[in-house]
Design an enzyme around this catalytic site. Structure first.
Site, PDB file in Angstrom:
ATOM      1  N   ASP A  86     101.755  34.502  18.864  1.00 25.69           N
ATOM      2  CA  ASP A  86     101.989  35.936  18.717  1.00 25.69           C
ATOM      3  C   ASP A  86     101.189  36.774  19.696  1.00 25.69           C
ATOM      4  OD1 ASP A  86      99.418  35.410  17.312  1.00 25.69           O
ATOM      5  OD2 ASP A  86      99.550  37.559  16.868  1.00 25.69           O
ATOM      6  N   GLU A  99      97.519  22.242  16.528  1.00 24.20           N
ATOM      7  CA  GLU A  99      97.191  23.580  17.039  1.00 24.20           C
ATOM      8  C   GLU A  99      98.335  24.103  17.900  1.00 24.20           C
ATOM      9  OE1 GLU A  99      95.910  26.231  16.810  1.00 24.20           O
ATOM     10  OE2 GLU A  99      93.751  26.337  17.020  1.00 24.20           O
ATOM     11  N   ASP A 100      98.420  25.418  17.988  1.00 20.73           N
ATOM     12  CA  ASP A 100      99.420  26.007  18.880  1.00 20.73           C
ATOM     13  C   ASP A 100      98.925  25.954  20.320  1.00 20.73           C
ATOM     14  OD1 ASP A 100      97.401  27.869  18.387  1.00 20.73           O
ATOM     15  OD2 ASP A 100      98.760  29.525  17.918  1.00 20.73           O
ATOM     16  N   PHE A 152      98.857  34.882  29.174  1.00 22.57           N
ATOM     17  CA  PHE A 152      99.015  34.997  27.729  1.00 22.57           C
ATOM     18  C   PHE A 152     100.462  34.763  27.339  1.00 22.57           C
ATOM     19  CE2 PHE A 152      99.094  36.800  23.524  1.00 22.57           C
ATOM     20  CZ  PHE A 152      97.859  36.437  23.024  1.00 22.57           C
ATOM     21  N   VAL A 153     100.692  33.833  26.442  1.00 24.42           N
ATOM     22  CA  VAL A 153     102.059  33.468  26.076  1.00 24.42           C
ATOM     23  C   VAL A 153     102.356  33.730  24.600  1.00 24.42           C
ATOM     24  CG1 VAL A 153     102.401  31.775  27.903  1.00 24.42           C
ATOM     25  CG2 VAL A 153     101.360  31.059  25.744  1.00 24.42           C
ATOM     26  N   ARG A 213     106.447  35.746  17.252  1.00 22.20           N
ATOM     27  CA  ARG A 213     106.337  34.358  16.799  1.00 22.20           C
ATOM     28  C   ARG A 213     107.705  33.704  16.682  1.00 22.20           C
ATOM     29  NH1 ARG A 213     101.056  33.483  14.933  1.00 22.20           N
ATOM     30  NH2 ARG A 213     100.056  35.254  13.921  1.00 22.20           N
ATOM     31  N   GLY A 272      99.785  30.246  13.853  1.00 22.59           N
ATOM     32  CA  GLY A 272     100.475  29.909  15.091  1.00 22.59           C
ATOM     33  C   GLY A 272     101.138  28.548  15.157  1.00 22.59           C
ATOM     34  N   ASP A 301      92.378  27.059  24.024  1.00 22.25           N
ATOM     35  CA  ASP A 301      91.990  27.933  25.128  1.00 22.25           C
ATOM     36  C   ASP A 301      90.527  27.615  25.476  1.00 22.25           C
ATOM     37  OD1 ASP A 301      92.675  30.154  26.843  1.00 22.25           O
ATOM     38  OD2 ASP A 301      91.461  31.437  25.584  1.00 22.25           O
TER      39      ASP A 301
HETATM   40  P1  IMP Z   1      90.103  29.181  21.557  1.00 21.76           P
HETATM   41  O1  IMP Z   1      89.169  29.190  20.381  1.00 21.76           O
HETATM   42  O2  IMP Z   1      89.613  30.055  22.677  1.00 21.76           O
HETATM   43  O3  IMP Z   1      90.473  27.802  22.033  1.00 21.76           O
HETATM   44  O4  IMP Z   1      91.396  29.963  21.097  1.00 21.76           O
HETATM   45  C1  IMP Z   1      92.461  29.355  20.503  1.00 21.76           C
HETATM   46  C2  IMP Z   1      93.224  30.365  19.669  1.00 21.76           C
HETATM   47  O5  IMP Z   1      93.402  31.618  20.357  1.00 21.76           O
HETATM   48  C3  IMP Z   1      94.619  29.837  19.398  1.00 21.76           C
HETATM   49  O6  IMP Z   1      94.651  29.124  18.178  1.00 21.76           O
HETATM   50  C4  IMP Z   1      95.442  31.107  19.358  1.00 21.76           C
HETATM   51  O7  IMP Z   1      95.468  31.601  18.038  1.00 21.76           O
HETATM   52  C5  IMP Z   1      94.727  32.094  20.232  1.00 21.76           C
HETATM   53  N1  IMP Z   1      95.349  32.177  21.581  1.00 21.76           N
HETATM   54  C6  IMP Z   1      94.786  31.786  22.742  1.00 21.76           C
HETATM   55  N2  IMP Z   1      95.608  31.996  23.787  1.00 21.76           N
HETATM   56  C7  IMP Z   1      96.736  32.521  23.275  1.00 21.76           C
HETATM   57  C8  IMP Z   1      97.995  32.939  23.880  1.00 21.76           C
HETATM   58  O8  IMP Z   1      98.249  32.848  25.098  1.00 21.76           O
HETATM   59  N3  IMP Z   1      98.923  33.435  23.008  1.00 21.76           N
HETATM   60  C9  IMP Z   1      98.706  33.536  21.669  1.00 21.76           C
HETATM   61  N4  IMP Z   1      97.563  33.145  21.071  1.00 21.76           N
HETATM   62  C10 IMP Z   1      96.579  32.649  21.865  1.00 21.76           C
HETATM   63 MG    MG Z   2      95.502  29.908  16.367  1.00 19.77          MG
END
Ligand code: IMP
Ligand code: MG
Length: 172
Positions: free
Chosen positions: A156, A96-97, A149-150, A162, A43, A100
């Site tokens: 993606d 990071e992209d 969700f984006v 992407r 991402g 969350d």
């Molecule tokens: P976390 O471990 O919950 O912080 O999740 C982070 C990862 O979840 C990111 O690196 C993304 O790969 C994926 N992710 C979370 N939200 C989104 C979204 O809205 N769109 C796409 N990927 C997401």
């Molecule tokens: Mg990711």
């Protein structure tokens, strides 16, 4: 614009301007130092290559791939492709992209921190703070986003979208 994209959250121009700002700020903060940019596959790749072009410092780029199991990546996070570079004693900036819940970064920072970098910080393009479970110190944040969700600019939905130049909300 694809049918599944319900709304644009950040335009190509907004992203470009913000990435440029971040690059300037990072160049100032790390002045006279050498950086290792660690881009999390897949991402953050678009963000990483654009950001790197706005950082006026000697730097190297490395890539790390992870996979997570279980609901919301709360389960096990595993490195599926490790860095090529030894980061001991180096200034490391993880790209990071989106952050969350924070589980992915918590695992990554613990793992990378164990390799004794000189410094270890995070730059995320997007921050969805409303869903944070693990408190993580984010040194640089491109944009805060609401709980939707984006996709686009590297992000993606089932490996699609992407390549969109903007960031938008997907509604399948
Ligand atoms: P976390 O471990 O919950 O912080 O999740 C982070 C990862 O979840 C990111 O690196 C993304 O790969 C994926 N992710 C979370 N939200 C989104 C979204 O809205 N769109 C796409 N990927 C997401
Ligand atoms: Mg990711």
């Amino acid at each position: 614009m694809p049918d599944e994209i319900a709304e644009i959250v950040f335009t190509e121009e907004q992203i470009r301007a913000r990435v440029q700002d971040l690059g300037r700020q990072i160049s100032d903060d790390y002045k006279d130092r050498r950086l290792v940019l660690v881009s999390i596959l897949r991402g953050s790749v678009f963000f990483a290559t654009d950001l790197a072009r706005h950082i006026d410092l000697p730097l190297s780029m490395d890539f790390l791939s992870i996979s997570s199991y279980g609901e919301d990546s709360e389960g096990v996070v595993r490195i599926t492709k490790d860095l090529e570079e030894n980061i001991a004693g180096k200034d490391v900036l993880v790209l990071e992209d989106i952050v969350d819940t924070g589980f992915t970064l918590k695992y990554l920072l613990r793992t990378l921190g164990g390799r004794n970098p000189k410094s270890l910080e995070v730059c995320t393009l997007l921050d969805r703070r409303a869903r944070r479970i693990i408190d993580i110190d984010l040194k640089y944040v491109g944009f805060e986003i609401p709980d939707k969700f984006v996709v686009g600019y590297g992000l993606d939905y089932r490996q699609r979208y992407r390549n969109l130049p903007f960031i938008g909300v997907v509604q399948p």
